[in-house]
Write a protein that holds these residues in place. Sequence first.
Motif, PDB file in Angstrom:
ATOM      1  N   LEU A  21      39.713  36.248  38.704  1.00 48.17           N
ATOM      2  CA  LEU A  21      39.534  36.215  37.281  1.00 48.17           C
ATOM      3  C   LEU A  21      38.210  36.691  36.746  1.00 48.17           C
ATOM      4  N   ARG A  22      38.015  37.262  35.473  1.00 49.30           N
ATOM      5  CA  ARG A  22      36.925  37.817  34.993  1.00 49.30           C
ATOM      6  C   ARG A  22      36.044  36.874  34.796  1.00 49.30           C
ATOM      7  N   VAL A  23      36.241  35.591  34.108  1.00 48.40           N
ATOM      8  CA  VAL A  23      35.476  34.446  33.798  1.00 48.40           C
ATOM      9  C   VAL A  23      36.204  33.195  33.791  1.00 48.40           C
ATOM     10  N   TRP A  73      44.731  36.918  30.504  1.00 48.31           N
ATOM     11  CA  TRP A  73      43.720  37.555  30.007  1.00 48.31           C
ATOM     12  C   TRP A  73      42.610  37.547  30.968  1.00 48.31           C
ATOM     13  N   GLY A  74      42.486  37.274  32.240  1.00 49.87           N
ATOM     14  CA  GLY A  74      41.520  37.000  33.344  1.00 49.87           C
ATOM     15  C   GLY A  74      40.474  36.051  33.117  1.00 49.87           C
ATOM     16  N   PRO A 112      36.241  34.581  41.496  1.00 54.85           N
ATOM     17  CA  PRO A 112      36.033  35.150  39.779  1.00 54.85           C
ATOM     18  C   PRO A 112      34.747  36.110  39.811  1.00 54.85           C
ATOM     19  N   HIS A 113      34.707  36.788  38.801  1.00 54.67           N
ATOM     20  CA  HIS A 113      33.486  37.623  38.828  1.00 54.67           C
ATOM     21  C   HIS A 113      32.220  36.752  37.823  1.00 54.67           C
ATOM     22  N   TRP A 114      32.627  36.177  37.069  1.00 54.91           N
ATOM     23  CA  TRP A 114      31.531  35.075  36.322  1.00 54.91           C
ATOM     24  C   TRP A 114      32.041  33.813  36.119  1.00 54.91           C
ATOM     25  N   ARG A 172      30.772  37.640  26.893  1.00 57.99           N
ATOM     26  CA  ARG A 172      32.087  38.414  27.082  1.00 57.99           C
ATOM     27  C   ARG A 172      31.777  39.742  27.232  1.00 57.99           C
ATOM     28  N   ALA A 175      30.509  40.361  30.705  1.00 60.88           N
ATOM     29  CA  ALA A 175      31.246  40.344  31.671  1.00 60.88           C
ATOM     30  C   ALA A 175      32.410  41.440  31.587  1.00 60.88           C
ATOM     31  N   VAL A 177      34.520  42.136  29.147  1.00 62.46           N
ATOM     32  CA  VAL A 177      36.002  41.567  28.731  1.00 62.46           C
ATOM     33  C   VAL A 177      35.964  42.371  27.177  1.00 62.46           C
TER      34      VAL A 177
END
Length: 190
Positions: A21-23, A73-74, A112-114, A172, A175, A177
């Motif tokens: 996941l992104r966040v 949406w990640g 996850p990234h963040w 956001r 990150a 997004v």
Amino acid sequence: MGGVREPEPSAVLPDVLAEGLRVVFVGINPGLSSAAAGHSFSTPGNRFWPALHRAGFTPRRLTAEEEGLLPGWGLGITSIVRRPTARAAQLSREELAAGGRDLAERIRAIRPHWLAMLGVTGYRAAFGAPRARLGPQAEPIGGARVWIVPNPSGLNAHYPPAALAVEFARLRVAAGVPDRSGLLGDGPRD
């Protein structure tokens, strides 16, 4: 008779997570009403869902029952401590520190990234960082970069809804997004 149903002592609010996941938004611990409802941030006064939309993370304001849409949406949701309480102040320092170690293991497994830590107080106690402030943190957790945003609880009077959304939007953008809300005009909707 209404009121909040007490969750079973072993009840754990399910995480909303997936790999890569992104966040991932990280609360301190579930409230009793959220645990009873089975959905994160379901307390009527909680400003998480409005802030998420106003900051551009989601294309519309979601309800707690729609939390399962977030991974598409990640995005994801978890907490430091899994035990529900009426107030986070009911958690001991030891419980927060143990929750921090458990969180790091869970995060390491899904990469996850963040991590978006929802509130500086819980982060300070769980990760032994008494001087932490809002914004990006130097130390990763479980390999993920960390950004502290204000706690979206309705009890956090320091951040009215518009200011809360601004802090979420800073994360956001950092990150990577895109603005999905169309409210900010800083990126394509998807």
